[in-house]
Design a protein around this motif. Structure first.
Motif, PDB file in Angstrom:
ATOM      1  N   ALA A  44       0.186  15.403  -9.528  1.00 18.00           N
ATOM      2  CA  ALA A  44      -1.169  15.950  -9.601  1.00 18.00           C
ATOM      3  C   ALA A  44      -2.230  14.850  -9.602  1.00 18.00           C
ATOM      4  N   LEU A  45      -1.817  13.592  -9.702  1.00 18.11           N
ATOM      5  CA  LEU A  45      -2.748  12.476  -9.793  1.00 18.11           C
ATOM      6  C   LEU A  45      -2.723  11.631  -8.527  1.00 18.11           C
ATOM      7  N   LEU A  46      -3.822  10.943  -8.275  1.00 17.28           N
ATOM      8  CA  LEU A  46      -3.919  10.010  -7.150  1.00 17.28           C
ATOM      9  C   LEU A  46      -3.667   8.605  -7.674  1.00 17.28           C
ATOM     10  N   ARG A  47      -2.757   7.894  -7.037  1.00 18.14           N
ATOM     11  CA  ARG A  47      -2.481   6.507  -7.420  1.00 18.14           C
ATOM     12  C   ARG A  47      -3.441   5.605  -6.657  1.00 18.14           C
ATOM     13  N   VAL A  48      -4.015   4.642  -7.368  1.00 22.20           N
ATOM     14  CA  VAL A  48      -4.957   3.696  -6.777  1.00 22.20           C
ATOM     15  C   VAL A  48      -4.419   2.291  -7.022  1.00 22.20           C
ATOM     16  N   VAL A  49      -4.425   1.455  -5.976  1.00 21.75           N
ATOM     17  CA  VAL A  49      -3.872   0.109  -6.044  1.00 21.75           C
ATOM     18  C   VAL A  49      -4.954  -0.903  -5.685  1.00 21.75           C
ATOM     19  N   ALA A  50      -4.946  -2.054  -6.339  1.00 21.98           N
ATOM     20  CA  ALA A  50      -5.873  -3.143  -6.007  1.00 21.98           C
ATOM     21  C   ALA A  50      -5.301  -3.928  -4.829  1.00 21.98           C
ATOM     22  N   VAL A  51      -6.136  -4.183  -3.839  1.00 18.87           N
ATOM     23  CA  VAL A  51      -5.729  -4.979  -2.677  1.00 18.87           C
ATOM     24  C   VAL A  51      -6.723  -6.114  -2.495  1.00 18.87           C
ATOM     25  N   VAL A  52      -6.203  -7.270  -2.117  1.00 17.30           N
ATOM     26  CA  VAL A  52      -7.049  -8.443  -1.898  1.00 17.30           C
ATOM     27  C   VAL A  52      -7.608  -8.378  -0.486  1.00 17.30           C
ATOM     28  N   GLY A  53      -8.879  -8.692  -0.354  1.00 14.54           N
ATOM     29  CA  GLY A  53      -9.537  -8.673   0.951  1.00 14.54           C
ATOM     30  C   GLY A  53      -8.978  -9.738   1.875  1.00 14.54           C
ATOM     31  N   GLU A  54      -9.380  -9.667   3.138  1.00 21.22           N
ATOM     32  CA  GLU A  54      -8.921 -10.648   4.129  1.00 21.22           C
ATOM     33  C   GLU A  54      -9.384 -12.046   3.731  1.00 21.22           C
ATOM     34  N   GLY A  56      -8.480 -13.906   1.338  1.00 19.53           N
ATOM     35  CA  GLY A  56      -8.666 -14.066  -0.098  1.00 19.53           C
ATOM     36  C   GLY A  56     -10.017 -13.583  -0.582  1.00 19.53           C
ATOM     37  N   GLY A  57     -10.617 -12.657   0.145  1.00 18.20           N
ATOM     38  CA  GLY A  57     -11.941 -12.133  -0.186  1.00 18.20           C
ATOM     39  C   GLY A  57     -11.915 -11.288  -1.449  1.00 18.20           C
ATOM     40  N   PRO A  58     -12.978 -10.541  -1.668  1.00 18.74           N
ATOM     41  CA  PRO A  58     -13.070  -9.747  -2.891  1.00 18.74           C
ATOM     42  C   PRO A  58     -12.002  -8.658  -2.960  1.00 18.74           C
ATOM     43  N   VAL A  59     -11.664  -8.313  -4.178  1.00 20.93           N
ATOM     44  CA  VAL A  59     -10.642  -7.293  -4.413  1.00 20.93           C
ATOM     45  C   VAL A  59     -11.251  -5.914  -4.206  1.00 20.93           C
ATOM     46  N   GLY A  60     -10.494  -5.063  -3.562  1.00 21.11           N
ATOM     47  CA  GLY A  60     -10.927  -3.681  -3.355  1.00 21.11           C
ATOM     48  C   GLY A  60      -9.850  -2.736  -3.826  1.00 21.11           C
ATOM     49  N   LEU A  61     -10.192  -1.474  -3.916  1.00 20.19           N
ATOM     50  CA  LEU A  61      -9.232  -0.449  -4.301  1.00 20.19           C
ATOM     51  C   LEU A  61      -8.766   0.292  -3.058  1.00 20.19           C
ATOM     52  N   ALA A  62      -7.498   0.659  -3.056  1.00 23.69           N
ATOM     53  CA  ALA A  62      -6.946   1.429  -1.949  1.00 23.69           C
ATOM     54  C   ALA A  62      -6.255   2.667  -2.513  1.00 23.69           C
ATOM     55  N   PRO A  63      -6.557   3.846  -1.973  1.00 19.48           N
ATOM     56  CA  PRO A  63      -5.849   5.040  -2.420  1.00 19.48           C
ATOM     57  C   PRO A  63      -4.412   5.004  -1.933  1.00 19.48           C
ATOM     58  N   ASP A  64      -3.504   5.495  -2.753  1.00 23.48           N
ATOM     59  CA  ASP A  64      -2.086   5.518  -2.418  1.00 23.48           C
ATOM     60  C   ASP A  64      -1.544   6.931  -2.635  1.00 23.48           C
ATOM     61  N   PRO A  65      -1.909   7.876  -1.758  1.00 25.15           N
ATOM     62  CA  PRO A  65      -1.481   9.253  -1.972  1.00 25.15           C
ATOM     63  C   PRO A  65       0.030   9.452  -1.881  1.00 25.15           C
ATOM     64  N   ALA A  66       0.732   8.551  -1.186  1.00 26.95           N
ATOM     65  CA  ALA A  66       2.188   8.666  -1.071  1.00 26.95           C
ATOM     66  C   ALA A  66       2.913   8.009  -2.243  1.00 26.95           C
ATOM     67  N   HIS A  67       2.188   7.313  -3.111  1.00 30.49           N
ATOM     68  CA  HIS A  67       2.752   6.630  -4.292  1.00 30.49           C
ATOM     69  C   HIS A  67       3.805   5.605  -3.889  1.00 30.49           C
ATOM     70  N   ARG A  68       3.569   4.861  -2.807  1.00 31.54           N
ATOM     71  CA  ARG A  68       4.576   3.927  -2.300  1.00 31.54           C
ATOM     72  C   ARG A  68       4.092   2.486  -2.163  1.00 31.54           C
ATOM     73  N   MET A  69       2.804   2.231  -2.312  1.00 32.55           N
ATOM     74  CA  MET A  69       2.300   0.863  -2.127  1.00 32.55           C
ATOM     75  C   MET A  69       2.792  -0.032  -3.257  1.00 32.55           C
ATOM     76  N   SER A  70       2.966  -1.297  -2.940  1.00 35.78           N
ATOM     77  CA  SER A  70       3.456  -2.227  -3.953  1.00 35.78           C
ATOM     78  C   SER A  70       2.313  -2.661  -4.859  1.00 35.78           C
ATOM     79  N   GLY A  71       2.653  -3.115  -6.027  1.00 40.04           N
ATOM     80  CA  GLY A  71       1.663  -3.616  -6.956  1.00 40.04           C
ATOM     81  C   GLY A  71       1.370  -2.655  -8.084  1.00 40.04           C
ATOM     82  N   ARG A  72       0.579  -3.143  -9.009  1.00 36.07           N
ATOM     83  CA  ARG A  72       0.190  -2.342 -10.169  1.00 36.07           C
ATOM     84  C   ARG A  72      -0.712  -1.213  -9.708  1.00 36.07           C
ATOM     85  N   GLY A  73      -0.482  -0.042 -10.233  1.00 37.47           N
ATOM     86  CA  GLY A  73      -1.279   1.118  -9.854  1.00 37.47           C
ATOM     87  C   GLY A  73      -1.974   1.739 -11.055  1.00 37.47           C
TER      88      GLY A  73
END
Length: 119
Positions: A44-54, A56-73
């Motif tokens: 029922a929840l949306l997983r959100v993961v931090a991703v580093v910009g191109e 080494g740029g600023p960090v952004g958030l990426a939605p992970d609706p499939a709950h499969r991206m690596s990293g802390r969510g």
């Protein structure tokens, strides 16, 4: 039955919850929404993961609706209310252990494209 400290109740079979009729029912993983702080099923929840910009740029958030991206969510209800509350309280910074505020635009765009507001 309590845990070894005697303070908390220990569940004998952690993966099985019982219904009102006493018949065991299988429950999925339970997660906490960082917006409203209520618990809900992971589905029922949306997983959100931090991703580093191109480059080494600023960090952004990426939605992970499939709950499969690596990293802390971090987990948030897919509603604008919970998302806005999490941004206002800077919950993404704490939950994802970030040094500064991330770019939340990709998650906001995902919520605009896939509205789940039940209110």
């Amino acid at each position: 039955m309590t845990d070894r400290t005697g303070l908390r109740v220990r569940h004998v079979d952690a993966g099985v919850a019982s219904s009102r009729s006493g018949v065991p029912t299988r429950s999925g993983p339970i997660r906490t929404c960082i917006g409203c702080r209520s618990t809900d099923s992971w589905s029922a929840l949306l997983r959100v993961v931090a991703v580093v910009g191109e480059d080494g740029g600023p960090v952004g958030l990426a939605p992970d609706p499939a709950h499969r991206m690596s990293g802390r969510g971090a987990w948030v209800h897919p509603t604008s209310d919970c998302f806005e509350q999490a941004v206002r309280r800077k919950a993404f910074v704490r939950a994802l252990r970030l040094a500064s505020g991330p770019d939340v635009a990709p998650v906001a765009a995902h919520l605009d494209l896939h509205p789940h507001d039940n209110a």
